[in-house]
Scaffold this motif. Structure first.
Motif, PDB file in Angstrom:
ATOM      1  N   ARG A  68      25.509  69.322-105.527  1.00  0.00           N
ATOM      2  CA  ARG A  68      26.013  70.753-105.367  1.00  0.00           C
ATOM      3  C   ARG A  68      27.551  70.624-105.725  1.00  0.00           C
ATOM      4  O   ARG A  68      28.022  71.587-106.227  1.00  0.00           O
ATOM      5  CB  ARG A  68      25.920  70.868-103.736  1.00  0.00           C
ATOM      6  CG  ARG A  68      26.495  72.300-103.321  1.00  0.00           C
ATOM      7  CD  ARG A  68      26.110  72.478-101.901  1.00  0.00           C
ATOM      8  NE  ARG A  68      27.156  73.429-101.256  1.00  0.00           N
ATOM      9  CZ  ARG A  68      26.693  74.678-101.072  1.00  0.00           C
ATOM     10  NH1 ARG A  68      25.194  74.684-101.064  1.00  0.00           N
ATOM     11  NH2 ARG A  68      27.559  75.511-100.607  1.00  0.00           N
ATOM     12  N   ASN A  69      28.272  69.629-105.361  1.00  0.00           N
ATOM     13  CA  ASN A  69      29.760  69.612-105.813  1.00  0.00           C
ATOM     14  C   ASN A  69      29.766  69.803-107.446  1.00  0.00           C
ATOM     15  O   ASN A  69      30.928  70.506-107.910  1.00  0.00           O
ATOM     16  CB  ASN A  69      30.453  68.475-105.275  1.00  0.00           C
ATOM     17  CG  ASN A  69      30.902  68.674-103.811  1.00  0.00           C
ATOM     18  OD1 ASN A  69      31.103  69.743-103.304  1.00  0.00           O
ATOM     19  ND2 ASN A  69      30.883  67.591-103.110  1.00  0.00           N
ATOM     20  N   TRP A  70      28.988  69.192-108.130  1.00  0.00           N
ATOM     21  CA  TRP A  70      28.793  68.994-109.423  1.00  0.00           C
ATOM     22  C   TRP A  70      28.662  70.603-109.985  1.00  0.00           C
ATOM     23  O   TRP A  70      29.292  71.039-111.241  1.00  0.00           O
ATOM     24  CB  TRP A  70      27.793  68.210-109.919  1.00  0.00           C
ATOM     25  CG  TRP A  70      27.424  68.095-111.442  1.00  0.00           C
ATOM     26  CD1 TRP A  70      28.219  67.473-112.375  1.00  0.00           C
ATOM     27  CD2 TRP A  70      26.809  68.863-112.267  1.00  0.00           C
ATOM     28  NE1 TRP A  70      27.809  67.622-113.574  1.00  0.00           N
ATOM     29  CE2 TRP A  70      26.817  68.609-113.698  1.00  0.00           C
ATOM     30  CE3 TRP A  70      25.683  69.777-111.789  1.00  0.00           C
ATOM     31  CZ2 TRP A  70      26.356  69.137-114.538  1.00  0.00           C
ATOM     32  CZ3 TRP A  70      25.047  70.298-112.881  1.00  0.00           C
ATOM     33  CH2 TRP A  70      25.237  69.974-114.325  1.00  0.00           C
ATOM     34  N   ALA A  71      27.755  71.242-109.505  1.00  0.00           N
ATOM     35  CA  ALA A  71      27.519  72.592-109.946  1.00  0.00           C
ATOM     36  C   ALA A  71      28.558  73.400-109.631  1.00  0.00           C
ATOM     37  O   ALA A  71      28.962  74.236-110.465  1.00  0.00           O
ATOM     38  CB  ALA A  71      26.196  73.020-108.957  1.00  0.00           C
ATOM     39  N   ILE A  72      29.430  73.179-108.742  1.00  0.00           N
ATOM     40  CA  ILE A  72      30.585  74.332-108.301  1.00  0.00           C
ATOM     41  C   ILE A  72      31.483  73.736-109.250  1.00  0.00           C
ATOM     42  O   ILE A  72      32.115  74.669-109.665  1.00  0.00           O
ATOM     43  CB  ILE A  72      31.095  73.673-106.958  1.00  0.00           C
ATOM     44  CG1 ILE A  72      29.963  74.324-105.887  1.00  0.00           C
ATOM     45  CG2 ILE A  72      32.318  74.565-106.628  1.00  0.00           C
ATOM     46  CD1 ILE A  72      30.441  74.040-104.424  1.00  0.00           C
ATOM     47  N   ARG A  73      31.833  72.637-109.564  1.00  0.00           N
ATOM     48  CA  ARG A  73      32.892  72.226-110.795  1.00  0.00           C
ATOM     49  C   ARG A  73      32.564  72.591-111.834  1.00  0.00           C
ATOM     50  O   ARG A  73      33.384  73.316-112.713  1.00  0.00           O
ATOM     51  CB  ARG A  73      33.055  70.644-110.601  1.00  0.00           C
ATOM     52  CG  ARG A  73      33.941  69.977-109.580  1.00  0.00           C
ATOM     53  CD  ARG A  73      34.387  68.625-109.335  1.00  0.00           C
ATOM     54  NE  ARG A  73      33.554  68.034-108.714  1.00  0.00           N
ATOM     55  CZ  ARG A  73      32.736  66.921-108.990  1.00  0.00           C
ATOM     56  NH1 ARG A  73      32.916  66.351-110.215  1.00  0.00           N
ATOM     57  NH2 ARG A  73      31.730  66.395-108.138  1.00  0.00           N
ATOM     58  N   SER A  74      31.286  72.331-112.059  1.00  0.00           N
ATOM     59  CA  SER A  74      30.761  72.941-113.473  1.00  0.00           C
ATOM     60  C   SER A  74      30.858  74.467-113.566  1.00  0.00           C
ATOM     61  O   SER A  74      31.103  74.888-114.841  1.00  0.00           O
ATOM     62  CB  SER A  74      29.240  72.661-113.772  1.00  0.00           C
ATOM     63  OG  SER A  74      28.829  72.930-114.961  1.00  0.00           O
TER      64      SER A  74
ATOM     65  N   ASP B 188      33.061  76.310-111.938  1.00  0.00           N
ATOM     66  CA  ASP B 188      34.637  76.804-112.193  1.00  0.00           C
ATOM     67  C   ASP B 188      35.145  76.406-113.436  1.00  0.00           C
ATOM     68  O   ASP B 188      35.934  77.042-114.010  1.00  0.00           O
ATOM     69  CB  ASP B 188      35.186  75.773-111.229  1.00  0.00           C
ATOM     70  CG  ASP B 188      35.048  76.106-109.647  1.00  0.00           C
ATOM     71  OD1 ASP B 188      34.636  77.416-109.272  1.00  0.00           O
ATOM     72  OD2 ASP B 188      35.194  75.371-108.779  1.00  0.00           O
ATOM     73  N   LEU B 189      34.717  75.386-114.062  1.00  0.00           N
ATOM     74  CA  LEU B 189      35.102  74.868-115.562  1.00  0.00           C
ATOM     75  C   LEU B 189      34.520  76.047-116.610  1.00  0.00           C
ATOM     76  O   LEU B 189      35.416  76.461-117.389  1.00  0.00           O
ATOM     77  CB  LEU B 189      34.650  73.606-115.952  1.00  0.00           C
ATOM     78  CG  LEU B 189      34.952  73.116-117.336  1.00  0.00           C
ATOM     79  CD1 LEU B 189      36.352  73.187-117.427  1.00  0.00           C
ATOM     80  CD2 LEU B 189      34.455  71.904-117.678  1.00  0.00           C
ATOM     81  N   ALA B 190      33.281  76.398-116.336  1.00  0.00           N
ATOM     82  CA  ALA B 190      33.061  77.578-117.106  1.00  0.00           C
ATOM     83  C   ALA B 190      33.562  78.821-116.975  1.00  0.00           C
ATOM     84  O   ALA B 190      33.848  79.438-118.022  1.00  0.00           O
ATOM     85  CB  ALA B 190      31.368  77.775-117.027  1.00  0.00           C
ATOM     86  N   VAL B 191      33.892  79.105-115.683  1.00  0.00           N
ATOM     87  CA  VAL B 191      34.542  80.252-115.550  1.00  0.00           C
ATOM     88  C   VAL B 191      36.167  80.250-116.280  1.00  0.00           C
ATOM     89  O   VAL B 191      36.626  81.168-116.572  1.00  0.00           O
ATOM     90  CB  VAL B 191      34.659  80.482-113.950  1.00  0.00           C
ATOM     91  CG1 VAL B 191      35.948  81.714-113.612  1.00  0.00           C
ATOM     92  CG2 VAL B 191      33.359  81.026-113.486  1.00  0.00           C
ATOM     93  N   LYS B 192      36.726  79.103-115.999  1.00  0.00           N
ATOM     94  CA  LYS B 192      38.143  78.894-116.803  1.00  0.00           C
ATOM     95  C   LYS B 192      37.936  78.988-118.396  1.00  0.00           C
ATOM     96  O   LYS B 192      38.627  79.711-118.893  1.00  0.00           O
ATOM     97  CB  LYS B 192      38.365  77.358-116.130  1.00  0.00           C
ATOM     98  CG  LYS B 192      40.032  77.150-116.808  1.00  0.00           C
ATOM     99  CD  LYS B 192      40.407  75.819-116.541  1.00  0.00           C
ATOM    100  CE  LYS B 192      41.774  75.385-116.993  1.00  0.00           C
ATOM    101  NZ  LYS B 192      42.044  73.985-116.935  1.00  0.00           N
ATOM    102  N   GLN B 193      36.989  78.552-118.599  1.00  0.00           N
ATOM    103  CA  GLN B 193      36.872  78.524-120.200  1.00  0.00           C
ATOM    104  C   GLN B 193      36.345  79.824-120.687  1.00  0.00           C
ATOM    105  O   GLN B 193      37.109  80.339-121.603  1.00  0.00           O
ATOM    106  CB  GLN B 193      35.643  77.401-120.619  1.00  0.00           C
ATOM    107  CG  GLN B 193      36.078  76.122-120.880  1.00  0.00           C
ATOM    108  CD  GLN B 193      34.740  75.082-120.974  1.00  0.00           C
ATOM    109  OE1 GLN B 193      33.480  75.769-121.032  1.00  0.00           O
ATOM    110  NE2 GLN B 193      35.301  73.943-121.218  1.00  0.00           N
ATOM    111  N   LEU B 194      35.650  80.551-119.914  1.00  0.00           N
ATOM    112  CA  LEU B 194      35.538  81.937-120.232  1.00  0.00           C
ATOM    113  C   LEU B 194      36.606  82.915-120.328  1.00  0.00           C
ATOM    114  O   LEU B 194      36.977  83.741-120.906  1.00  0.00           O
ATOM    115  CB  LEU B 194      34.269  82.581-119.461  1.00  0.00           C
ATOM    116  CG  LEU B 194      32.712  82.008-119.794  1.00  0.00           C
ATOM    117  CD1 LEU B 194      31.854  82.504-118.585  1.00  0.00           C
ATOM    118  CD2 LEU B 194      32.368  82.656-121.223  1.00  0.00           C
ATOM    119  N   GLY B 195      37.423  82.637-119.000  1.00  0.00           N
ATOM    120  CA  GLY B 195      38.743  83.382-118.850  1.00  0.00           C
ATOM    121  C   GLY B 195      39.652  83.001-120.157  1.00  0.00           C
ATOM    122  O   GLY B 195      40.457  83.971-120.766  1.00  0.00           O
ATOM    123  N   GLU B 196      39.947  81.719-120.729  1.00  0.00           N
ATOM    124  CA  GLU B 196      40.568  81.609-121.913  1.00  0.00           C
ATOM    125  C   GLU B 196      40.027  82.260-123.183  1.00  0.00           C
ATOM    126  O   GLU B 196      40.885  82.706-123.827  1.00  0.00           O
ATOM    127  CB  GLU B 196      40.658  79.950-122.131  1.00  0.00           C
ATOM    128  CG  GLU B 196      41.295  79.177-120.981  1.00  0.00           C
ATOM    129  CD  GLU B 196      41.314  77.579-120.990  1.00  0.00           C
ATOM    130  OE1 GLU B 196      40.415  77.295-122.001  1.00  0.00           O
ATOM    131  OE2 GLU B 196      41.958  77.087-120.406  1.00  0.00           O
TER     132      GLU B 196
END
Length: 147
Positions: free
Chosen positions: A1-7, A9-17
């Motif tokens: 579950r934590n892995w899914a949340i971090r994944s 979050d990373l995807a949202v950060k990359q999309l924001g960039e």
């Protein structure tokens, strides 16, 4: 579950960039379009020149189609076609057609019929279209015989 949340979050950060980069590109393109005065034909002709210019800047010779497209964009009237996407046959037809010219052809007079002919090395002019050939021949003869 934590892995899914971090994944996620990373995807949202990359999309924001990526979104920020896209907005920057849109801003630059908007400024360029404004500089072109929202002139679609001018933008089309500039886009048509870019591939040949890119090749030249890389030290290469552009292929025939890129040269043809560039030449049509810069010199041909090319009414009714988009130069950047036209076929080779359309470009050839446009190249054989009318040339770009100033709006007032009467303002362009070349050569000037009233201009005096300038001959380097001589000061003798006799009027439009004529010059003292004897003075020129003497100068050439003397300069070729000089040590």
């Amino acid at each position: 579950r934590n892995w899914a949340i971090r994944s996620a979050d990373l995807a949202v950060k990359q999309l924001g960039e990526q979104l920020a980069q896209a907005r920057g590109k849109i801003s630059v393109l908007t400024d360029l379009l404004a500089a072109l005065g929202n002139d679609g034909e001018l933008a089309d002709r500039i886009c048509a020149v870019v591939p040949a210019l890119h090749e030249l800047l890389a030290g290469k010779q552009p292929c025939h189609l890129k040269r043809l497209r560039r030449n049509v964009a810069l010199h041909a009237e090319a009414k009714g076609i988009r130069v950047a996407t036209a076929t080779a046959s359309q470009l050839k037809k446009a190249q054989r057609g009318k040339r770009l010219a100033p709006a007032d052809d009467a303002a362009v007079t070349w050569p000037n019929a009233l201009a005096k002919v300038f001959v380097p090395g001589t000061l003798s002019t006799l009027g439009a279209g004529t010059f003292d050939t004897h003075a020129l021949e003497s100068d050439l003869w003397n300069s070729s015989r000089a040590p």
